[in-house]
Scaffold this motif. Sequence first.
Motif, mmCIF file in Angstrom:
data_model
loop_
_atom_site.group_PDB
_atom_site.id
_atom_site.type_symbol
_atom_site.label_atom_id
_atom_site.label_comp_id
_atom_site.label_asym_id
_atom_site.label_seq_id
_atom_site.Cartn_x
_atom_site.Cartn_y
_atom_site.Cartn_z
ATOM 1 N N PRO A 184 89.058 20.830 62.411
ATOM 2 C CA PRO A 184 89.815 20.103 63.439
ATOM 3 C C PRO A 184 90.108 18.691 62.924
ATOM 4 C CG PRO A 184 87.851 21.139 64.375
ATOM 5 C CD PRO A 184 87.763 21.280 62.897
ATOM 6 N N ARG A 185 91.269 18.152 63.242
ATOM 7 C CA ARG A 185 91.675 16.839 62.711
ATOM 8 C C ARG A 185 90.678 15.736 63.042
ATOM 9 N NH1 ARG A 185 96.342 15.723 60.454
ATOM 10 N NH2 ARG A 185 96.556 13.696 61.447
ATOM 11 N N ARG A 186 89.992 15.821 64.154
ATOM 12 C CA ARG A 186 89.022 14.772 64.510
ATOM 13 C C ARG A 186 87.817 14.765 63.557
ATOM 14 N NH1 ARG A 186 88.671 18.752 68.142
ATOM 15 N NH2 ARG A 186 86.666 19.752 68.465
ATOM 16 N N GLN A 187 87.623 15.861 62.804
ATOM 17 C CA GLN A 187 86.524 15.934 61.844
ATOM 18 C C GLN A 187 86.962 15.594 60.417
ATOM 19 O OE1 GLN A 187 84.436 19.669 62.065
ATOM 20 N NE2 GLN A 187 84.172 19.532 64.281
ATOM 21 N N TRP A 188 88.249 15.324 60.219
ATOM 22 C CA TRP A 188 88.716 14.951 58.893
ATOM 23 C C TRP A 188 88.132 13.595 58.508
ATOM 24 C CZ3 TRP A 188 94.591 16.085 57.932
ATOM 25 C CH2 TRP A 188 94.832 17.452 58.126
ATOM 26 N N PRO A 189 87.818 13.391 57.242
ATOM 27 C CA PRO A 189 87.335 12.078 56.808
ATOM 28 C C PRO A 189 88.400 11.008 57.078
ATOM 29 C CG PRO A 189 87.058 13.716 55.072
ATOM 30 C CD PRO A 189 87.861 14.361 56.151
ATOM 31 N N LYS A 190 87.954 9.821 57.404
ATOM 32 C CA LYS A 190 88.872 8.729 57.743
ATOM 33 C C LYS A 190 89.389 8.040 56.468
ATOM 34 C CE LYS A 190 87.328 8.168 62.336
ATOM 35 N NZ LYS A 190 87.563 9.520 62.621
ATOM 36 N N PRO A 191 90.611 7.504 56.518
ATOM 37 C CA PRO A 191 91.140 6.760 55.371
ATOM 38 C C PRO A 191 90.189 5.615 54.990
ATOM 39 C CG PRO A 191 92.898 7.203 56.929
ATOM 40 C CD PRO A 191 91.617 7.628 57.598
ATOM 41 N N GLY A 192 90.026 5.427 53.677
ATOM 42 C CA GLY A 192 89.134 4.385 53.167
ATOM 43 C C GLY A 192 87.736 4.878 52.858
ATOM 44 N N THR A 193 87.394 6.091 53.294
ATOM 45 C CA THR A 193 86.051 6.617 53.032
ATOM 46 C C THR A 193 86.035 7.419 51.725
ATOM 47 O OG1 THR A 193 86.465 8.629 54.334
ATOM 48 C CG2 THR A 193 85.456 6.766 55.480
ATOM 49 N N THR A 194 84.841 7.534 51.177
ATOM 50 C CA THR A 194 84.619 8.343 49.976
ATOM 51 C C THR A 194 83.795 9.552 50.382
ATOM 52 O OG1 THR A 194 84.658 6.374 48.583
ATOM 53 C CG2 THR A 194 83.628 8.340 47.660
ATOM 54 N N VAL A 195 84.263 10.744 50.043
ATOM 55 C CA VAL A 195 83.571 11.977 50.416
ATOM 56 C C VAL A 195 83.500 12.934 49.236
ATOM 57 C CG1 VAL A 195 84.192 11.884 52.862
ATOM 58 C CG2 VAL A 195 85.678 13.064 51.274
ATOM 59 N N LYS A 196 82.528 13.836 49.307
ATOM 60 C CA LYS A 196 82.432 14.920 48.337
ATOM 61 C C LYS A 196 83.252 16.085 48.884
ATOM 62 C CE LYS A 196 77.951 13.691 46.503
ATOM 63 N NZ LYS A 196 76.578 14.094 46.271
ATOM 64 N N VAL A 197 83.966 16.734 47.980
ATOM 65 C CA VAL A 197 84.808 17.873 48.355
ATOM 66 C C VAL A 197 84.532 19.010 47.380
ATOM 67 C CG1 VAL A 197 87.192 18.718 48.528
ATOM 68 C CG2 VAL A 197 86.628 16.425 49.331
ATOM 69 N N ARG A 198 84.341 20.198 47.921
ATOM 70 C CA ARG A 198 84.215 21.383 47.070
ATOM 71 C C ARG A 198 85.601 22.015 46.988
ATOM 72 N NH1 ARG A 198 79.440 24.362 48.438
ATOM 73 N NH2 ARG A 198 78.544 22.984 46.892
ATOM 74 N N TYR A 199 86.127 22.045 45.770
ATOM 75 C CA TYR A 199 87.435 22.637 45.511
ATOM 76 C C TYR A 199 87.189 23.995 44.870
ATOM 77 C CZ TYR A 199 91.760 23.469 42.837
ATOM 78 O OH TYR A 199 92.885 24.024 42.283
ATOM 79 N N ARG A 200 87.753 25.012 45.465
ATOM 80 C CA ARG A 200 87.564 26.386 44.979
ATOM 81 C C ARG A 200 88.941 27.009 44.815
ATOM 82 N NH1 ARG A 200 83.800 30.830 47.984
ATOM 83 N NH2 ARG A 200 82.225 29.737 46.813
ATOM 84 N N TYR A 201 89.131 27.711 43.679
ATOM 85 C CA TYR A 201 90.408 28.382 43.473
ATOM 86 C C TYR A 201 90.210 29.737 42.816
ATOM 87 C CZ TYR A 201 90.278 26.964 38.535
ATOM 88 O OH TYR A 201 89.923 26.792 37.225
ATOM 89 N N LEU A 202 91.226 30.574 42.997
ATOM 90 C CA LEU A 202 91.245 31.919 42.439
ATOM 91 C C LEU A 202 92.656 32.186 41.935
ATOM 92 C CD1 LEU A 202 89.782 34.706 42.099
ATOM 93 C CD2 LEU A 202 90.687 35.283 44.344
ATOM 94 N N ASP A 203 92.793 32.489 40.650
ATOM 95 C CA ASP A 203 94.094 32.836 40.080
ATOM 96 C C ASP A 203 94.295 34.344 40.189
ATOM 97 O OD1 ASP A 203 94.824 30.245 39.332
ATOM 98 O OD2 ASP A 203 93.707 30.382 37.459
ATOM 99 N N GLY A 204 95.491 34.733 40.561
ATOM 100 C CA GLY A 204 95.762 36.158 40.695
ATOM 101 C C GLY A 204 97.238 36.425 40.894
ATOM 102 N N LEU A 205 97.526 37.594 41.413
ATOM 103 C CA LEU A 205 98.900 37.994 41.705
ATOM 104 C C LEU A 205 99.081 38.058 43.211
ATOM 105 C CD1 LEU A 205 99.407 40.844 39.092
ATOM 106 C CD2 LEU A 205 100.232 38.493 38.989
ATOM 107 N N CYS A 206 100.086 37.354 43.702
ATOM 108 C CA CYS A 206 100.373 37.349 45.133
ATOM 109 C C CYS A 206 101.575 38.234 45.417
ATOM 110 C CB CYS A 206 100.655 35.932 45.615
ATOM 111 S SG CYS A 206 99.203 34.864 45.547
ATOM 112 N N LYS A 207 101.516 38.936 46.513
ATOM 113 C CA LYS A 207 102.586 39.839 46.912
ATOM 114 C C LYS A 207 103.906 39.076 46.997
ATOM 115 C CE LYS A 207 103.745 43.100 50.535
ATOM 116 N NZ LYS A 207 103.317 43.685 51.794
ATOM 117 N N ASP A 208 104.935 39.600 46.415
ATOM 118 C CA ASP A 208 106.289 39.056 46.439
ATOM 119 C C ASP A 208 106.451 37.723 45.718
ATOM 120 O OD1 ASP A 208 107.058 41.250 47.973
ATOM 121 O OD2 ASP A 208 106.656 40.205 49.854
ATOM 122 N N ARG A 209 105.378 37.200 45.063
ATOM 123 C CA ARG A 209 105.496 35.910 44.367
ATOM 124 C C ARG A 209 105.042 35.976 42.919
ATOM 125 N NH1 ARG A 209 102.453 31.410 47.247
ATOM 126 N NH2 ARG A 209 100.984 33.048 47.669
ATOM 127 N N GLY A 210 104.322 36.999 42.557
ATOM 128 C CA GLY A 210 103.801 37.082 41.193
ATOM 129 C C GLY A 210 102.548 36.237 41.035
#
Length: 120
Positions: free
Chosen positions: A82-108
Amino acid sequence: MSTNKRKVWLAAAMLCAISAPAMAANWEICELKVEVRDKQTVRHALQARVLESQAKGQAECPQAGTALSFRPETVDYQSELPRRQWPKPGTTVKVRYRYLDGLCKDRGACRIQHYSPVLN
């Protein structure tokens, strides 16, 4: 088709299905420390700059100084925070970035990405 031919055809089809190679990929994970710059209301995205980046395994992580734009998600990546839980501008936070490479339907080829702030 005779019963014996059906059995042979069915057995051959099952053998092909069983012996097909599995095409699974692993999620790649990066631990980021970011400075929140802005909350965009038009695009509903958080603007941040990477301060530190640490790869888990062979992940391709954004380098320090990289600007990011993302929608923060819950820790389980099932929904947007929810937007009220988003970190506020000017703050420093840890973020876990996770990604998966693959094939998407109709996009390759595509990359599925998730950004989850680690809120304590």
